[in-house]
Enzyme design. Structure first.
Site, short mmCIF file in Angstrom:
data_model
loop_
_atom_site.label_atom_id
_atom_site.label_comp_id
_atom_site.label_asym_id
_atom_site.label_seq_id
_atom_site.Cartn_x
_atom_site.Cartn_y
_atom_site.Cartn_z
N ASP A 17 37.40 25.51 31.94
CA ASP A 17 38.39 24.45 32.18
C ASP A 17 38.78 23.77 30.88
OD1 ASP A 17 40.04 22.94 33.76
OD2 ASP A 17 38.48 21.84 34.80
N HIS A 210 38.52 14.61 36.22
CA HIS A 210 39.25 14.60 34.94
C HIS A 210 39.43 13.13 34.55
CE1 HIS A 210 40.48 18.93 34.40
NE2 HIS A 210 39.91 18.94 35.59
N CYS A 241 44.63 21.43 33.53
CA CYS A 241 45.10 22.58 34.30
C CYS A 241 46.56 22.84 33.93
CB CYS A 241 44.97 22.32 35.80
SG CYS A 241 45.68 23.64 36.80
N ASN A 250 38.88 17.08 31.01
CA ASN A 250 37.79 16.84 31.95
C ASN A 250 36.99 15.62 31.48
OD1 ASN A 250 38.27 19.92 32.01
ND2 ASN A 250 37.01 19.56 33.81
P1 HMG Z 1 50.27 36.89 41.88
O1 HMG Z 1 51.33 37.14 40.88
O2 HMG Z 1 50.68 36.34 43.22
O3 HMG Z 1 49.34 38.17 42.10
O4 HMG Z 1 49.23 35.90 41.22
P2 HMG Z 1 49.60 39.56 42.74
O5 HMG Z 1 48.43 39.86 43.61
O6 HMG Z 1 50.98 39.62 43.36
O7 HMG Z 1 49.60 40.54 41.46
C1 HMG Z 1 50.54 40.40 40.41
C2 HMG Z 1 49.96 40.98 39.16
O8 HMG Z 1 48.80 40.23 38.80
C3 HMG Z 1 49.49 42.44 39.29
O9 HMG Z 1 49.67 43.06 38.01
C4 HMG Z 1 48.00 42.29 39.52
O10 HMG Z 1 47.27 43.43 39.12
C5 HMG Z 1 47.70 41.12 38.64
P3 HMG Z 1 50.99 43.95 37.70
O11 HMG Z 1 50.97 45.00 38.75
O12 HMG Z 1 52.16 43.01 37.82
O13 HMG Z 1 50.74 44.43 36.30
N1 HMG Z 1 46.47 40.41 39.07
C6 HMG Z 1 45.40 40.22 38.28
N2 HMG Z 1 45.14 40.55 37.00
C7 HMG Z 1 43.93 40.21 36.51
N3 HMG Z 1 42.99 39.55 37.24
C8 HMG Z 1 43.22 39.20 38.51
C9 HMG Z 1 44.48 39.54 39.08
N4 HMG Z 1 45.01 39.34 40.29
C10 HMG Z 1 46.23 39.89 40.27
N5 HMG Z 1 42.29 38.53 39.20
C11 HMG Z 1 47.01 35.02 40.96
C12 HMG Z 1 48.10 35.42 41.94
C13 HMG Z 1 45.99 34.23 41.75
C14 HMG Z 1 46.39 36.26 40.37
C15 HMG Z 1 47.65 34.16 39.84
O14 HMG Z 1 48.34 33.12 40.44
C16 HMG Z 1 46.63 33.59 38.90
O15 HMG Z 1 46.03 34.32 38.14
N6 HMG Z 1 46.44 32.28 38.90
C17 HMG Z 1 45.43 31.63 38.05
C18 HMG Z 1 45.71 30.19 37.91
C19 HMG Z 1 44.59 29.52 37.18
O16 HMG Z 1 43.67 30.12 36.66
N7 HMG Z 1 44.67 28.17 37.13
C20 HMG Z 1 43.68 27.35 36.47
C21 HMG Z 1 42.37 27.31 37.17
S1 HMG Z 1 42.29 26.21 38.57
C22 HMG Z 1 41.91 24.68 37.88
O17 HMG Z 1 41.95 24.52 36.68
C23 HMG Z 1 41.39 23.57 38.76
C24 HMG Z 1 39.87 23.41 38.68
O18 HMG Z 1 39.44 23.13 37.36
C25 HMG Z 1 39.43 22.26 39.59
C26 HMG Z 1 40.23 20.98 39.40
O19 HMG Z 1 40.28 20.45 38.29
O20 HMG Z 1 40.78 20.55 40.41
C27 HMG Z 1 39.16 24.67 39.17
MG MG Z 2 39.52 21.10 36.40
#
Ligand code: HMG
Ligand code: MG
Length: 305
Positions: A17, A210, A241, A250
């Site tokens: 994070d 945060h 984020c 954070n």
């Molecule tokens: P999408 O575009 O809907 O995924 O993304 P998809 O299933 O349609 O696939 C599209 C492409 O993504 C494909 O590749 C997949 O292979 C690839 P292409 O055929 O186009 O070359 N793909 C992946 N590649 C690597 N690893 C994977 C993966 N999955 C699909 N796991 C998805 C959906 C969820 C993947 C996307 O939206 C994403 O990666 N989001 C991440 C967002 C993120 O990390 N945000 C920050 C973390 S959350 C946060 O910070 C909050 C927290 O701290 C708590 C708080 O503070 O509240 C936790």
């Molecule tokens: Mg967070």
């Protein structure tokens, strides 16, 4: 204050994070060295990266290399975020101890962050939890925007509770409740616990604050008073984020540890080693860290020069 716990668990989320929002690509070696320093500081759990789409979070595209490069110290659970089955497979290949699925309490943040509605998310996470459990991995479930969403404002507590119940039914071991954009205040946190009391097992809850408005430590105190003993934080107050406009760092681990130790609450963390880890990442990122502890350190060492 009699009801405060004697000990708490702090989960260091800085390498995930804390770094996910950094725009300049950080060398893998720096991440590995930093996690190794954190491992020696006494944490029981370190979230090292995310197995997400690298197009969404380019900074963490080296999750596998990081996981394979770090020293594994016994007694520490090394964790990573996984959004779906593909992410889980990568985490399993990287031999992590724990995975974290994640979703939001608000539709708009869920859509912006993982490109799905809340209802579309459940089956994806359920499959991940089932498979992770099959591989005997510990699973945590994050719920974001619990105290406010950048797009929708305040979210009804019963909406949050319903999501938590679903995650628990899936079999997650723990739920981390995220104040993603740092808008929670102590009264709101107190009201939240009063609302969910009796419905959710507090022993399975962790709080993830945060510090946008400087109220994270006050929110920790209220959480402690309600019997919560697990907290997430990022060393130096790094973080945010990228899919939550306005999200700032954070809660800083060094400030949290300092407060808890002053209050006589044990964390198992060595403050001297923690400082070493903070200095290392500060130097590597070439910017002063925001935590009070590091600001004091930076001021006093500059004065000494
Ligand atoms: P999408 O575009 O809907 O995924 O993304 P998809 O299933 O349609 O696939 C599209 C492409 O993504 C494909 O590749 C997949 O292979 C690839 P292409 O055929 O186009 O070359 N793909 C992946 N590649 C690597 N690893 C994977 C993966 N999955 C699909 N796991 C998805 C959906 C969820 C993947 C996307 O939206 C994403 O990666 N989001 C991440 C967002 C993120 O990390 N945000 C920050 C973390 S959350 C946060 O910070 C909050 C927290 O701290 C708590 C708080 O503070 O509240 C936790
Ligand atoms: Mg967070």
């Amino acid at each position: 204050m009699e009801s405060l716990p004697n000990a708490v668990t702090i989960k260091e989320v800085g390498p995930r994070d804390g770094l996910q929002n950094e725009s300049e690509q950080i060398p893998t070696e720096v991440k590995v060295n930093w996690i190794n320093l954190l491992s020696h500081a006494g944490f029981q759990s370190i979230e090292i990266s995310s197995f997400v789409n690298p197009k969404w979070i380019p900074q963490l595209k080296d999750a596998k290399e990081v996981a394979m490069g770090i020293e594994r110290k016994s007694g520490i659970s090394y964790a990573a975020l996984v959004p779906n089955y593909k992410g889980l497979q990568a985490a399993l290949d990287s031999n992590l101890d724990e995975v974290a699925v994640f979703m939001s309490a608000s539709e708009a943040h869920n859509k912006n962050n993982i490109n799905k509605t809340i209802d579309e998310t459940y089956p994806v996470l359920s499959e991940v939890v089932q498979e992770a459990k099959h591989h005997k991995k510990r699973v945590r479930g994050y719920v974001s925007t619990v105290f406010g969403c950048p797009y929708e404002g305040e979210i009804p507590f019963n909406q949050v509770a319903a999501i938590c119940e679903k995650l628990l039914q899936m079999g997650v071991d723990e739920i981390s409740l995220g104040d993603t954009i740092g808008v929670a205040d102590p009264k709101q946190v107190d009201a939240f616990f009063e609302e969910i009391k009796g419905n959710l097992p507090f022993s399975k809850l962790a709080m993830h604050f945060h510090n946008t408005n400087g109220m994270a430590l006050a929110n920790i105190l209220v959480s402690l008073q309600h019997g919560i003993t697990t907290f997430d934080s990022a060393l130096g107050g790094l973080g945010g984020c990228p899919y939550a406009k306005g999200a700032s760092g954070n809660l800083a681990t060094d400030d949290l540890v300092h407060m808890l130790h002053k209050m006589g609450i044990n964390t198992g963390i060595d403050e001297v080693k923690l400082r070493e880890a903070a200095r290392y990442i500060q130097q590597s990122l070439n910017k002063e860290l925001n935590s009070h502890q590091m600001q004091i350190y930076n001021r006093t060492t500059k004065e000494a020069r």
